[in-house]
Design an enzyme around this catalytic site. Structure first.
Site, mmCIF file in Angstrom:
data_model
loop_
_atom_site.group_PDB
_atom_site.id
_atom_site.type_symbol
_atom_site.label_atom_id
_atom_site.label_comp_id
_atom_site.label_asym_id
_atom_site.label_seq_id
_atom_site.Cartn_x
_atom_site.Cartn_y
_atom_site.Cartn_z
ATOM 1 N N HIS A 181 0.863 -1.188 0.000
ATOM 2 C CA HIS A 181 0.000 0.000 0.000
ATOM 3 C C HIS A 181 0.891 1.227 0.000
ATOM 4 C CE1 HIS A 181 -3.089 2.833 1.269
ATOM 5 N NE2 HIS A 181 -3.953 1.947 0.815
ATOM 6 N N ASP A 202 -7.944 -5.448 0.305
ATOM 7 C CA ASP A 202 -8.427 -6.281 -0.793
ATOM 8 C C ASP A 202 -8.022 -7.744 -0.681
ATOM 9 O OD1 ASP A 202 -9.810 -4.311 -2.184
ATOM 10 O OD2 ASP A 202 -7.937 -3.495 -2.957
HETATM 11 N N1 ACO Z 1 3.945 -7.543 -4.764
HETATM 12 C C1 ACO Z 1 5.274 -7.566 -4.973
HETATM 13 N N2 ACO Z 1 6.084 -6.524 -4.853
HETATM 14 C C2 ACO Z 1 5.513 -5.359 -4.499
HETATM 15 C C3 ACO Z 1 4.130 -5.240 -4.265
HETATM 16 C C4 ACO Z 1 3.345 -6.396 -4.406
HETATM 17 N N3 ACO Z 1 2.022 -6.365 -4.185
HETATM 18 N N4 ACO Z 1 3.843 -3.969 -3.938
HETATM 19 C C5 ACO Z 1 5.010 -3.295 -3.975
HETATM 20 N N5 ACO Z 1 6.013 -4.144 -4.306
HETATM 21 C C6 ACO Z 1 7.446 -3.843 -4.380
HETATM 22 C C7 ACO Z 1 7.784 -3.140 -5.677
HETATM 23 O O1 ACO Z 1 8.119 -4.041 -6.707
HETATM 24 C C8 ACO Z 1 8.970 -2.295 -5.251
HETATM 25 O O2 ACO Z 1 10.088 -3.142 -5.175
HETATM 26 P P1 ACO Z 1 11.547 -2.636 -5.675
HETATM 27 O O3 ACO Z 1 11.923 -1.578 -4.677
HETATM 28 O O4 ACO Z 1 12.395 -3.846 -5.657
HETATM 29 O O5 ACO Z 1 11.336 -2.085 -7.059
HETATM 30 C C9 ACO Z 1 8.601 -1.884 -3.830
HETATM 31 O O6 ACO Z 1 7.752 -2.934 -3.341
HETATM 32 C C10 ACO Z 1 7.866 -0.555 -3.738
HETATM 33 O O7 ACO Z 1 6.731 -0.637 -4.593
HETATM 34 P P2 ACO Z 1 6.001 0.594 -5.276
HETATM 35 O O8 ACO Z 1 5.275 0.122 -6.484
HETATM 36 O O9 ACO Z 1 6.997 1.716 -5.458
HETATM 37 O O10 ACO Z 1 5.013 1.035 -4.142
HETATM 38 P P3 ACO Z 1 3.766 1.963 -4.329
HETATM 39 O O11 ACO Z 1 3.544 2.608 -3.039
HETATM 40 O O12 ACO Z 1 3.908 2.834 -5.514
HETATM 41 O O13 ACO Z 1 2.619 0.918 -4.668
HETATM 42 C C11 ACO Z 1 0.658 -0.383 -4.641
HETATM 43 C C12 ACO Z 1 1.523 0.668 -3.905
HETATM 44 C C13 ACO Z 1 0.309 0.135 -6.049
HETATM 45 C C14 ACO Z 1 -0.644 -0.587 -3.869
HETATM 46 C C15 ACO Z 1 1.471 -1.696 -4.728
HETATM 47 O O14 ACO Z 1 1.818 -2.149 -3.435
HETATM 48 C C16 ACO Z 1 0.731 -2.800 -5.484
HETATM 49 O O15 ACO Z 1 0.773 -2.817 -6.731
HETATM 50 N N6 ACO Z 1 0.036 -3.715 -4.769
HETATM 51 C C17 ACO Z 1 -0.736 -4.749 -5.407
HETATM 52 C C18 ACO Z 1 -2.069 -4.188 -5.841
HETATM 53 C C19 ACO Z 1 -3.006 -3.947 -4.683
HETATM 54 O O16 ACO Z 1 -3.189 -4.807 -3.814
HETATM 55 N N7 ACO Z 1 -3.656 -2.767 -4.709
HETATM 56 C C20 ACO Z 1 -4.638 -2.393 -3.692
HETATM 57 C C21 ACO Z 1 -4.144 -1.246 -2.864
HETATM 58 S S1 ACO Z 1 -5.318 -0.911 -1.594
HETATM 59 C C22 ACO Z 1 -6.554 -0.083 -2.377
HETATM 60 O O17 ACO Z 1 -6.388 0.620 -3.326
HETATM 61 C C23 ACO Z 1 -7.879 -0.261 -1.832
#
Ligand code: ACO
Length: 427
Positions: free
Chosen positions: A308, A365
């Protein structure tokens, strides 16, 4: 004694003062540096893709502490509200700032119950969609179309108009959502039954048919009401910011909410609950978890329902929903293998260095899809239900924006890295 304003100075490399920035105190969470004079004083802008360090507005509605994993609606903990309140009471709280007394609640509830019907002409909109259209596509279209039915005024500085608009929206969202579902399965639309409560009515419109009386299962209605509470608001997330941005132009609020629905649809936001079930089905068996986790760690895929932007701890909504999922499955006498798989996946991920290092925990979620599945709600409707709940937050935030004298048309700037000026020359 007047409170001292904290000031910060921006200086150049020769220690020459460029500008002076005030710092606004928050009641909770980080204080905020006011950069409004920056451009006038220095000719420079700030750069913050994804708004990681940017507060786009002042707000009194919802507070998220991502490090601790707490969520407050108007100061009340989400867990407290989910255990003791109901969705419409929470809706009133988010909109008005305080919990309603008995009289206020019954007036509010009556108003919602009696605005549930749609203009009959709106039914024709559904027929324009293909039967296999995603219900979120229908939601964007039909909610946007409401703006053509309620465009009596664009002057929403009038509080009365804002109130009636918010009640219309909250009341009609379940009707539209259920109709989107009925359309996709070719069944007749069910009219709202104003004798029923909000969540019961929604279930009746989703699962009832004109042929048989539909009996609402009270545990299912309670679980749905709980899910609606958990999803009602979440401060300045992507869809809420979209609604505020659209609203900042003075656009029709029904059109603004349609823009919020479009933003919510994405798999990185509200679409994740649907993506979680798809992911669990794809994993299929506990023995495949290890391989899946390896794929996640090598960035081939993401663990949906984890991570998140703000929470760097367990999402407090995920805690409530995990418990509720167990309760619903038990009350329905079901034992879902996907729940078992999800719990195992969660346990493995939480012990893995990749997730620990990046502070990736289950979000709301991760378990919501499992409850929806137990309730018999199809995957394509998960984000739709999220949008029904979040409409309350969107409208509360839109209303707050209208009452804020600092509000301006949202118009971000950019760091231009394209070509400099050049003359036209035919190729
Ligand atoms: N699975 C694997 N790796 C992840 C995940 C994940 N779900 N989420 C983040 N990471 C990793 C990224 O690859 C990145 O790794 P790196 O540093 O090696 O490149 C690091 O964690 C940081 O990730 P970002 O994408 O920069 O984090 P951001 O804050 O932008 O993303 C997000 C947040 C979009 C929610 C992300 O965690 C994600 O895609 N999660 C899966 C989708 C999800 O469950 N969304 C629901 C969110 S809650 C809502 O909206 C109600």
């Amino acid at each position: 004694m007047a409170k001292k304003i904290k000031r910060y100075f921006l200086t150049d490399e020769n220690n020459q003062k460029l500008t002076e920035l005030n710092c606004h105190d928050s009641t909770l969470g980080p204080d905020v540096l006011d950069v409004t004079p920056l451009y006038t004083d220095t000719g420079m802008l700030t750069y913050d893709p994804g708004f990681n360090s940017t507060a786009s507005c002042k707000s009194k509605i919802t507070f998220v502490d991502g490090e601790k994993g707490t969520l407050l609606y108007r100061g009340y903990e989400i867990d407290d509200l989910a255990r003791n309140s109901n969705f419409l009471e929470v809706a009133y709280l988010l909109l008005e700032g305080e919990l309603p007394d008995k009289k206020e609640f019954s007036e509010f509830e009556y108003s919602i119950r009696t605005h549930t019907m749609l203009n009959e002409q709106l039914h024709t909109f559904f027929n324009g969609f293909r039967r296999d259209a995603h219900p979120m596509a229908i939601m964007v279209g039909v909610v946007g179309a409401l703006s053509a039915f309620y465009n009596d005024s664009t002057d929403f500085t009038d509080r009365k108009k804002r109130i009636i608009t918010s009640r219309r929206l909250i009341a009609k969202m379940p009707t539209i959502a259920a109709m989107a579902y009925k359309y996709s399965i070719g069944q007749p639309f069910m009219y709202p039954n104003n004798a029923l409560g909000y969540s019961e009515n929604f279930l009746q419109m989703m699962f009832g048919t004109p042929c048989d009386p539909y009996k609402v299962n009270p545990s299912v209605a309670k679980a749905l009401d709980n899910i609606l509470i958990l999803h009602a608001d979440h401060e300045q997330n992507a869809s809420t910011s979209t609604v505020r941005m659209a609203g900042s132009t003075g656009a029709n609020p029904f059109a603004c909410i349609a823009s919020g629905i479009a933003s919510l649809w994405g798999p990185a936001h509200g679409g994740a609950n649907e993506a979680v079930i798809k992911m669990l089905k794809k994993i299929g068996d506990k023995k495949n978890i290890k391989g899946f986790i390896e794929d996640v760690k090598s960035h081939k895929t993401r663990l949906m329902g984890f991570g998140h932007r703000v929470y760097k701890n367990y999402d407090p909504r995920a805690k409530v929903i995990r418990e509720s999922a167990h309760h619903v499955l038990k009350s329905m006498g079901r034992n879902d293998p996907l729940m078992e798989l999800a719990m195992e996946l969660e346990a493995i991920a939480l012990k893995d260095e990749y997730f620990i290092e990046r502070k990736l925990y289950p979000n709301v979620d991760f378990y919501s899809g499992i409850i929806f599945k137990a309730m018999g709600i199809p995957e394509s409707m998960y984000t739709v239900i999220f949008s029904v709940a979040r409409t309350v937050g969107w409208i509360a935030q839109w209303t707050e924006m209208y009452g804020d004298s600092d509000s301006k048309i949202a118009r971000p700037r950019q760091l231009y890295i394209g070509k400099t000026e050049r003359k036209y020359k035919k190729k």
